[in-house]
Design a protein around this motif. Structure first.
Motif, PDB file in Angstrom:
ATOM      1  N   PHE A  63      -0.106  -0.704   6.708  1.00 45.75           N
ATOM      2  CA  PHE A  63       0.742   0.345   6.153  1.00 45.75           C
ATOM      3  C   PHE A  63       2.185   0.093   6.538  1.00 45.75           C
ATOM      4  CE2 PHE A  63      -3.373   2.221   5.817  1.00 45.75           C
ATOM      5  CZ  PHE A  63      -3.292   2.906   4.616  1.00 45.75           C
ATOM      6  N   PRO A  64       3.142   0.454   5.690  1.00 46.46           N
ATOM      7  CA  PRO A  64       2.967   1.260   4.485  1.00 46.46           C
ATOM      8  C   PRO A  64       2.263   0.495   3.373  1.00 46.46           C
ATOM      9  CG  PRO A  64       5.256   0.592   4.701  1.00 46.46           C
ATOM     10  CD  PRO A  64       4.543   0.104   5.914  1.00 46.46           C
ATOM     11  N   ARG A  65       1.570   1.248   2.524  1.00 49.10           N
ATOM     12  CA  ARG A  65       0.832   0.739   1.369  1.00 49.10           C
ATOM     13  C   ARG A  65       1.107   1.664   0.205  1.00 49.10           C
ATOM     14  NH1 ARG A  65      -2.527  -3.080   2.912  1.00 49.10           N
ATOM     15  NH2 ARG A  65      -4.256  -3.666   1.649  1.00 49.10           N
ATOM     16  N   SER A  66       1.054   1.132  -1.014  1.00 49.88           N
ATOM     17  CA  SER A  66       1.437   1.950  -2.167  1.00 49.88           C
ATOM     18  C   SER A  66       0.458   1.846  -3.322  1.00 49.88           C
ATOM     19  CB  SER A  66       2.806   1.501  -2.695  1.00 49.88           C
ATOM     20  OG  SER A  66       3.789   1.657  -1.725  1.00 49.88           O
ATOM     21  N   LEU A 104       2.253  10.643   3.690  1.00 48.38           N
ATOM     22  CA  LEU A 104       2.895  10.104   2.497  1.00 48.38           C
ATOM     23  C   LEU A 104       4.404  10.262   2.608  1.00 48.38           C
ATOM     24  CD1 LEU A 104       0.694  11.931  -0.178  1.00 48.38           C
ATOM     25  CD2 LEU A 104       0.286   9.690   0.806  1.00 48.38           C
ATOM     26  N   ASP A 105       5.119   9.561   1.727  1.00 46.02           N
ATOM     27  CA  ASP A 105       6.569   9.758   1.676  1.00 46.02           C
ATOM     28  C   ASP A 105       6.912  11.108   1.054  1.00 46.02           C
ATOM     29  OD1 ASP A 105       5.674   8.849  -0.817  1.00 46.02           O
ATOM     30  OD2 ASP A 105       7.419   7.597  -1.183  1.00 46.02           O
ATOM     31  N   GLN A 116       3.668   6.156  -1.822  1.00 45.81           N
ATOM     32  CA  GLN A 116       3.627   5.319  -0.624  1.00 45.81           C
ATOM     33  C   GLN A 116       3.006   6.084   0.534  1.00 45.81           C
ATOM     34  OE1 GLN A 116       7.265   4.040   1.498  1.00 45.81           O
ATOM     35  NE2 GLN A 116       6.378   1.998   1.336  1.00 45.81           N
ATOM     36  N   ILE A 117       2.003   5.453   1.141  1.00 48.24           N
ATOM     37  CA  ILE A 117       1.392   5.990   2.350  1.00 48.24           C
ATOM     38  C   ILE A 117       2.076   5.301   3.514  1.00 48.24           C
ATOM     39  CG2 ILE A 117      -0.724   6.193   3.678  1.00 48.24           C
ATOM     40  CD1 ILE A 117      -2.217   6.214   1.055  1.00 48.24           C
ATOM     41  N   THR A 118       2.645   6.107   4.410  1.00 52.18           N
ATOM     42  CA  THR A 118       3.380   5.542   5.530  1.00 52.18           C
ATOM     43  C   THR A 118       2.495   5.271   6.738  1.00 52.18           C
ATOM     44  OG1 THR A 118       4.043   7.772   6.204  1.00 52.18           O
ATOM     45  CG2 THR A 118       5.580   6.540   4.795  1.00 52.18           C
ATOM     46  N   SER A 119       1.427   6.067   6.917  1.00 46.54           N
ATOM     47  CA  SER A 119       0.493   5.823   8.003  1.00 46.54           C
ATOM     48  C   SER A 119      -0.805   6.576   7.747  1.00 46.54           C
ATOM     49  CB  SER A 119       1.079   6.261   9.351  1.00 46.54           C
ATOM     50  OG  SER A 119       1.270   7.665   9.381  1.00 46.54           O
TER      51      SER A 119
END
Length: 126
Positions: A63-66, A104-105, A116-119
């Motif tokens: 992560f981050p992953r989108s 998420l952002d 986007q997932i930040t963690s």
């Protein structure tokens, strides 16, 4: 009285969860949805293996992953994780911009936008 597990037991239980997510031919998938997962807003393919485990915490890797194009519009309120065969492994995950299982952002999602997932972590109780 709440049940308490030692760290080795918590880690072993979380390892079993990770192994179920990684089961199947491909990587697991994290789905972000509205309340009760009534509408799936975004889907993010997880790393394979999907996580590391230490001190009773499963921390998702990479992560981050989108999701480059959200499936639908709505307010992100819940999440679930499925293995590559589409079998639910974890449901009822919290979603927010900080302090949630899945961060998420933004929780306001429009169809077609990048999400986007930040963690992402799961902490074993007790």
């Amino acid at each position: 009285m709440p049940v308490t597990y030692n760290t080795a037991t918590r880690n072993a239980r979380l390892t079993a969860v990770r192994d179920q997510i990684d089961a199947g031919a491909g990587a697991g998938v994290l789905q972000i949805g509205t309340t009760g997962m009534a509408t799936v807003l975004a889907e993010i393919t997880l790393a394979d293996p999907c996580a590391t485990i230490a001190s009773g915490v499963l921390t998702f890797s990479g992560f981050p992953r989108s999701d480059t194009s959200a499936n639908a519009s709505g307010t992100a309120a819940a999440a679930r994780i499925r293995d590559s065969n589409g079998v639910d492994v974890i449901t009822g995950l919290t979603v927010g911009t900080s302090g949630a299982d899945i961060n998420l952002d933004t929780t306001t999602i429009a169809a077609g936008q990048q999400v986007q997932i930040t963690s992402a972590t799961i902490t074993h109780a007790g």
